[in-house]
Each structure stands twice: as structure tokens, then as C-alpha cells.
Write a protein that holds these residues in place. Structure first.
Motif, PDB file in Angstrom:
ATOM      1  N   THR A  73     -31.340  -7.943 -38.993  1.00  0.00           N
ATOM      2  CA  THR A  73     -32.171  -7.047 -38.186  1.00  0.00           C
ATOM      3  C   THR A  73     -31.678  -7.019 -36.740  1.00  0.00           C
ATOM      4  N   GLN A  74     -31.316  -8.196 -36.197  1.00  0.00           N
ATOM      5  CA  GLN A  74     -30.798  -8.240 -34.827  1.00  0.00           C
ATOM      6  C   GLN A  74     -29.472  -7.480 -34.721  1.00  0.00           C
ATOM      7  N   ALA A  75     -28.607  -7.622 -35.721  1.00  0.00           N
ATOM      8  CA  ALA A  75     -27.333  -6.895 -35.725  1.00  0.00           C
ATOM      9  C   ALA A  75     -27.590  -5.392 -35.792  1.00  0.00           C
ATOM     10  N   GLN A  76     -28.544  -4.994 -36.612  1.00  0.00           N
ATOM     11  CA  GLN A  76     -28.890  -3.574 -36.715  1.00  0.00           C
ATOM     12  C   GLN A  76     -29.443  -3.065 -35.389  1.00  0.00           C
ATOM     13  N   LEU A  77     -30.230  -3.843 -34.713  1.00  0.00           N
ATOM     14  CA  LEU A  77     -30.780  -3.467 -33.416  1.00  0.00           C
ATOM     15  C   LEU A  77     -29.669  -3.295 -32.383  1.00  0.00           C
ATOM     16  N   VAL A  78     -28.695  -4.210 -32.368  1.00  0.00           N
ATOM     17  CA  VAL A  78     -27.563  -4.110 -31.448  1.00  0.00           C
ATOM     18  C   VAL A  78     -26.782  -2.825 -31.728  1.00  0.00           C
ATOM     19  N   ARG A  79     -26.539  -2.518 -33.014  1.00  0.00           N
ATOM     20  CA  ARG A  79     -25.830  -1.284 -33.368  1.00  0.00           C
ATOM     21  C   ARG A  79     -26.595  -0.061 -32.886  1.00  0.00           C
ATOM     22  N   MET A  80     -27.896  -0.069 -33.055  1.00  0.00           N
ATOM     23  CA  MET A  80     -28.716   1.067 -32.627  1.00  0.00           C
ATOM     24  C   MET A  80     -28.696   1.205 -31.100  1.00  0.00           C
ATOM     25  N   GLN A  81     -28.754   0.055 -30.403  1.00  0.00           N
ATOM     26  CA  GLN A  81     -28.707   0.099 -28.942  1.00  0.00           C
ATOM     27  C   GLN A  81     -27.357   0.631 -28.461  1.00  0.00           C
ATOM     28  N   MET A  82     -26.279   0.191 -29.115  1.00  0.00           N
ATOM     29  CA  MET A  82     -24.941   0.684 -28.746  1.00  0.00           C
ATOM     30  C   MET A  82     -24.824   2.181 -29.032  1.00  0.00           C
TER      31      MET A  82
END
Length: 128
Positions: free
Chosen positions: A110-119
Motif C-alpha cells: 500500500t505504501q509503494a502504491q501511494l508513492v507511485r500515485m504521488q509520483m
């Protein structure tokens, strides 16, 4: 006598252990402070797993101030053994550890997905 007030049980009202074992509850009964008459299930469970003689030996070998913690541990382990005779509390701990591992993996994803979305959002805003 003041000594009789220290114990929860009395000759008229034996502790749960003495009641189950069908014996007279003595003034200095090692079980009485930890297995009150109103909690018979507690001693019954511990007795089923450990046996009265072993419980007595364990409590006798401890200082009085350590006995409460020991009884709580025995009750926890006995309940776990009744639920899972093979693994006892180790089975419960293993199950909880597996849940923690699964949740940590899910959190990392979930944290990795959040980072991808933020990028992605950052790149979108810098291009427009």
C-alpha cells in the motif's frame, strides 16, 4: 484472627481448587488466593492440563509475590492447550505472527502504491 482475613476462602467456603479436589481448604492453602470459589472454571482448566500436584509444586517453589503472575500464565497456557492440544499458546503466537507478517506485507504494498500515485500526481502537475 487477622490471618484468616488474608485468605479469600474459609472452611465454610473452600477455594475453587479445594472444592474441585474435594478436600478441606486450610488457612494456608496455596491455591486460595489465586483460585477463588467464584471462579471454578479457572482451576478446572489449569488442573486438566497441569494436574493439582504440579500446580502445587510450581506455586510452592515461587515467592508469594510471583505466584499471581505464574497462575495467570498457567491459566493462559491451559486455555490455549484446551483449544489446541498440540501447539497450545505457541500455535496462537505463530498464528498472530503470521497475521503480523501478512499485514506488514500489505502495508508495504500500500505504501509503494501511494508513492507511485504521488509520483504520478507530481509528474502530472509539473507537465500541466
Amino acid at each position: 484472627m487477622k490471618d484468616s482475613s488474608k485468605r479469600r476462602g474459609s472452611a465454610a467456603s473452600p477455594c475453587a481448587a479445594c472444592k474441585l479436589l474435594r478436600r478441606r481448604c486450610a488457612q494456608d492453602c496455596v491455591f486460595a488466593p489465586h483460585f477463588p470459589a467464584d471462579e471454578p472454571h479457572k482451576f478446572a482448566c489449569v488442573h486438566k492440563v497441569f494436574g493439582a500436584s504440579n500446580i502445587n509444586k510450581m506455586l510452592q517453589e515461587l515467592e508469594e509475590h510471583e505466584r499471581g503472575d505464574a497462575v495467570r500464565s498457567m491459566v493462559y497456557e491451559a486455555k490455549a492447550r484446551v483449544r489446541d492440544p498440540v501447539y497450545g499458546c505457541v500455535g496462537a503466537i505463530s498464528s498472530l505472527q503470521q497475521q503480523i507478517d501478512d499485514l506488514q506485507t500489505q502495508l508495504a504494498l500500500t505504501q509503494a502504491q501511494l508513492v507511485r500515485m504521488q509520483m504520478h500526481a507530481h509528474n502530472y502537475h509539473t507537465q500541466h
